[in-house]
Design an enzyme around this catalytic site. Structure first.
Site, PDB file in Angstrom:
ATOM      1  N   ALA A  30      37.127  45.330  33.296  1.00  0.00           N
ATOM      2  CA  ALA A  30      36.858  46.324  32.278  1.00  0.00           C
ATOM      3  C   ALA A  30      37.419  47.810  32.098  1.00  0.00           C
ATOM      4  CB  ALA A  30      35.200  46.395  32.239  1.00  0.00           C
ATOM      5  N   ARG A  68      44.512  49.501  21.279  1.00  0.00           N
ATOM      6  CA  ARG A  68      44.508  48.811  19.871  1.00  0.00           C
ATOM      7  C   ARG A  68      43.358  48.911  19.416  1.00  0.00           C
ATOM      8  NH1 ARG A  68      46.995  43.265  22.991  1.00  0.00           N
ATOM      9  NH2 ARG A  68      45.925  44.249  24.473  1.00  0.00           N
ATOM     10  N   GLY A  89      47.662  47.338  34.990  1.00  0.00           N
ATOM     11  CA  GLY A  89      47.481  45.788  34.786  1.00  0.00           C
ATOM     12  C   GLY A  89      46.622  45.069  35.471  1.00  0.00           C
ATOM     13  N   THR A  90      46.567  43.829  34.818  1.00  0.00           N
ATOM     14  CA  THR A  90      45.137  43.302  35.343  1.00  0.00           C
ATOM     15  C   THR A  90      45.410  42.801  36.738  1.00  0.00           C
ATOM     16  OG1 THR A  90      46.366  41.125  34.219  1.00  0.00           O
ATOM     17  CG2 THR A  90      44.535  42.173  32.942  1.00  0.00           C
ATOM     18  N   ARG A 118     -10.512  67.595  -6.984  1.00  0.00           N
ATOM     19  CA  ARG A 118      -9.341  67.952  -7.887  1.00  0.00           C
ATOM     20  C   ARG A 118     -10.311  68.891  -8.891  1.00  0.00           C
ATOM     21  NH1 ARG A 118     -10.143  61.902 -10.136  1.00  0.00           N
ATOM     22  NH2 ARG A 118     -11.790  62.285 -11.652  1.00  0.00           N
TER      23      ARG A 118
HETATM   24  C1  UD1 Z   1      45.364  39.234  28.972  1.00  0.00           C
HETATM   25  C2  UD1 Z   1      46.191  38.303  29.775  1.00  0.00           C
HETATM   26  C3  UD1 Z   1      46.647  37.176  28.794  1.00  0.00           C
HETATM   27  C4  UD1 Z   1      45.717  36.443  28.143  1.00  0.00           C
HETATM   28  C5  UD1 Z   1      44.570  37.305  27.618  1.00  0.00           C
HETATM   29  C6  UD1 Z   1      43.340  36.657  27.122  1.00  0.00           C
HETATM   30  C7  UD1 Z   1      47.388  39.536  31.523  1.00  0.00           C
HETATM   31  C8  UD1 Z   1      48.530  40.226  31.864  1.00  0.00           C
HETATM   32  N1  UD1 Z   1      47.420  38.987  30.412  1.00  0.00           N
HETATM   33  O1  UD1 Z   1      46.096  39.931  27.812  1.00  0.00           O
HETATM   34  O2  UD1 Z   1      47.540  36.153  29.558  1.00  0.00           O
HETATM   35  O3  UD1 Z   1      45.934  35.302  27.138  1.00  0.00           O
HETATM   36  O4  UD1 Z   1      44.075  38.474  28.457  1.00  0.00           O
HETATM   37  O5  UD1 Z   1      42.534  37.386  26.201  1.00  0.00           O
HETATM   38  O6  UD1 Z   1      46.504  39.625  32.196  1.00  0.00           O
HETATM   39  N2  UD1 Z   1      42.152  45.455  32.067  1.00  0.00           N
HETATM   40  C9  UD1 Z   1      41.790  46.568  33.549  1.00  0.00           C
HETATM   41  N3  UD1 Z   1      42.992  47.343  33.878  1.00  0.00           N
HETATM   42  C10 UD1 Z   1      44.273  47.153  33.458  1.00  0.00           C
HETATM   43  C11 UD1 Z   1      44.666  46.463  32.449  1.00  0.00           C
HETATM   44  C12 UD1 Z   1      43.694  45.642  31.931  1.00  0.00           C
HETATM   45  O7  UD1 Z   1      40.717  46.444  33.643  1.00  0.00           O
HETATM   46  O8  UD1 Z   1      45.044  47.774  34.176  1.00  0.00           O
HETATM   47  C13 UD1 Z   1      41.000  44.910  31.649  1.00  0.00           C
HETATM   48  C14 UD1 Z   1      40.743  45.193  30.238  1.00  0.00           C
HETATM   49  O9  UD1 Z   1      39.816  46.071  30.198  1.00  0.00           O
HETATM   50  C15 UD1 Z   1      40.515  43.862  29.533  1.00  0.00           C
HETATM   51  C16 UD1 Z   1      41.143  42.662  30.356  1.00  0.00           C
HETATM   52  O10 UD1 Z   1      41.514  43.533  31.751  1.00  0.00           O
HETATM   53  O11 UD1 Z   1      39.129  43.466  29.633  1.00  0.00           O
HETATM   54  C17 UD1 Z   1      42.281  42.187  29.719  1.00  0.00           C
HETATM   55  O12 UD1 Z   1      43.313  43.132  29.351  1.00  0.00           O
HETATM   56  P1  UD1 Z   1      44.157  43.148  28.098  1.00  0.00           P
HETATM   57  O13 UD1 Z   1      45.016  44.532  28.043  1.00  0.00           O
HETATM   58  O14 UD1 Z   1      43.187  43.230  27.045  1.00  0.00           O
HETATM   59  O15 UD1 Z   1      45.066  41.820  28.370  1.00  0.00           O
HETATM   60  P2  UD1 Z   1      45.602  40.975  27.033  1.00  0.00           P
HETATM   61  O16 UD1 Z   1      46.645  41.607  26.683  1.00  0.00           O
HETATM   62  O17 UD1 Z   1      44.558  40.707  26.190  1.00  0.00           O
HETATM   63 CA    CA Z   2      42.536  41.293  25.710  1.00  0.00          CA
END
Ligand code: UD1
Ligand code: CA
Length: 459
Positions: A10, A16, A78-79, A440
């Site tokens: 999160a 976006r 990144g995730t 009144r």
């Molecule tokens: C991500 C997946 C994608 C998948 C999609 C599903 C990756 C690289 N891609 O893409 O394969 O189809 O979700 O919905 O994982 N977040 C962090 N820290 C970060 C980046 C993101 O905590 O550095 C969190 C965001 O708050 C979000 C989640 O991770 O809740 C997903 O990130 P987001 O940027 O929305 O990924 P997508 O581009 O949707």
């Molecule tokens: Ca997403």
């Protein structure tokens, strides 16, 4: 049973969304999306829940409070990088870790449970939850080998034409062997279109290391929608709305126009209640059997009794009894109690008021801070003058009293049992029981005066 952990991602800024509000706090039916995620994940027995937060962290912590541990991801790289931040709390532990994105609020506890079961049954080191998307653009795609096993996941931005034609998508939800997860994370690089450390790369890494990875395809793509922008946010509300409405209809509630009826997740409705078009029912509302709500009404945190009818009205934080008639165009404000068989008619505002059984405020009145007994009739245009500029005061109207039209009751004041207040009165002193209060100016008629005036004007 093996231990189960959950990591909720999160920390993303949610660029976006183009919003000053942190993405995962955007509400779907009044509840922050990350709260939906936590509520559903929690239905699976968990030993530990960790939420990764970043920019705006305090606000997320404020909302989720003590439901989760928090780890800060200082920079959103990144995730994969996000999950790495949970390492200090989890990396050496034995068990299964579910990783869920904070922006997929519609996945149900049932689906999480199935994912866990599939993961445990197949003995995989990693299992990704996938879905078949009508429009897969934007999502990561699942690449399978000729034996139909998942090989790797490719992000939309990194995918070639052929890969983009695949409609099986990564929902962003995974189960991992916890230790294997944190080991594999060390091998994730940021050599890709976005320059980010991708969590989905773990699948390919594990496969290359000869580990077993698996995909669990859920049959309902709608559940897995990821919310990246306002259009998806609106779509999620529509999907959740339909899901909730269908549930109520299966339980015996009549919803005349389900597309235009919004019933929030915690609302309870008994069978044979009828919900008319344009109605929104929110919070912890409870609607008893045979009640009729709407059209065009907004009910928040109210208990509404059997056979009560509410039309074109707004009611909040109040208790409304059985066989009550409200509206059209009434406003029931917080802390009101409307007893059985009472009536609150057109253009009446009620605030912090108890209206006793069978009492009627039928037209154009304001009842604020009032304690009204039973079988009282409040005439058209009556006002409880509750505010002296500094404090609010109570108006008490005892049983069987009759308040004439267009009266002002200046609080604090009591109108005694069975008494009458003459129309047009401004009551400043208590009225004893069974009395008639007239307050009144006396009428005086000047005979022939109008005719004389007209004559003078002619000459
Ligand atoms: C991500 C997946 C994608 C998948 C999609 C599903 C990756 C690289 N891609 O893409 O394969 O189809 O979700 O919905 O994982 N977040 C962090 N820290 C970060 C980046 C993101 O905590 O550095 C969190 C965001 O708050 C979000 C989640 O991770 O809740 C997903 O990130 P987001 O940027 O929305 O990924 P997508 O581009 O949707
Ligand atoms: Ca997403």
């Amino acid at each position: 049973m093996a231990k189960r952990y959950a990591v909720i991602l999160a920390a993303g800024k949610g660029t976006r969304m183009k919003s000053k509000l942190y993405k995962v706090l955007h509400p779907v039916m009044d509840r922050p999306m990350v709260q939906h995620v936590i509520d559903q994940v929690k239905t699976v027995q968990l030993d530990e829940l960790v939420t990764i937060v970043g920019f705006g962290a305090e606000k997320v912590e404020e909302h989720i409070g003590n439901e989760s541990k928090f780890v800060i991801q200082e920079e959103q790289l990144g995730t994969g990088h996000a999950v790495m931040q949970a390492g200090e709390l989890l990396k050496d532990k034995e068990g299964t870790t579910i990783v869920v994105c904070g922006d997929t609020p519609l996945i149900t506890g049932e689906t999480y449970q199935k994912l866990f079961e599939h993961h445990e049954k197949t003995n995989a080191k990693a299992t990704v939850l996938t879905a078949s998307a009508p429009d897969p653009a934007g999502y990561g795609r699942i690449i399978r080998n000729k034996d139909n096993e998942v090989e790797r996941i490719v992000e939309h931005k990194d995918a070639n034409e052929e890969e983009r034609s695949i409609d099986e998508i990564n929902t962003g939800t995974y189960c991992f062997d916890n230790r294997a997860l944190f080991q594999a994370l060390q091998h994730v690089s940021n050599d890709n279109a976005q320059g980010e450390y991708y969590l989905p790369d773990i699948i390919g890494i594990m496969r290359r290391q000869g580990e077993k990875a698996s995909a669990f395809l859920t049959d309902d793509f709608n559940e897995t929608i990821g919310i990246n922008d306002r259009a998806a946010l609106a779509e999620a509300t529509q999907i959740l709305k339909r899901r909730i409405n269908e549930q109520h209809m299966r339980n015996g509630v009549s919803i005349i126009d389900p597309e235009n009826t919004y019933i929030h997740p915690d609302v309870k409705i008994e069978p044979d209640a009828v919900i008319h078009p344009g109605t929104i029912i929110k919070g912890e509302s409870f609607i008893e059997a045979d009640a009729e709500i709407g059209p065009h009404s907004e009910i928040t945190n109210c208990h509404i009794g059997e056979e009560t009818i509410i039309r074109q009205s707004v009611a909040a934080d109040s208790k409304i009894g059985k066989r009550v008639n409200i509206g059209p165009y009434a406003h029931i404000r917080p802390e009101s109690i409307i007893s059985n068989e009472a009536k609150v008619g057109n253009f009446v505002e009620v605030k912090k008021t108890k209206l006793g059984e069978g009492s009627k405020v039928s037209h154009l009145s304001y009842m604020g801070d009032a304690d009204v007994g039973s079988n009282v009739n409040i005439g058209c245009g009556t006002i409880t003058v509750n505010y002296d500029g500094t404090k609010k005061h109570l108006t008490t109207i005892e049983d069987d009293a009759f308040i004439g039209c267009n009266s002002n009751l200046i609080a604090p004041v009591t109108v005694g049992q069975g008494s009458y207040v003459a129309a047009g009165s401004t009551i400043t002193k208590d009225v004893p029981g069974d009395a008639l209060a007239v307050a009144r100016a006396r009428q005086s008629n000047k005979e022939g005066y109008a005719a004389r005036l007209k004559n003078r004007q002619k000459s």
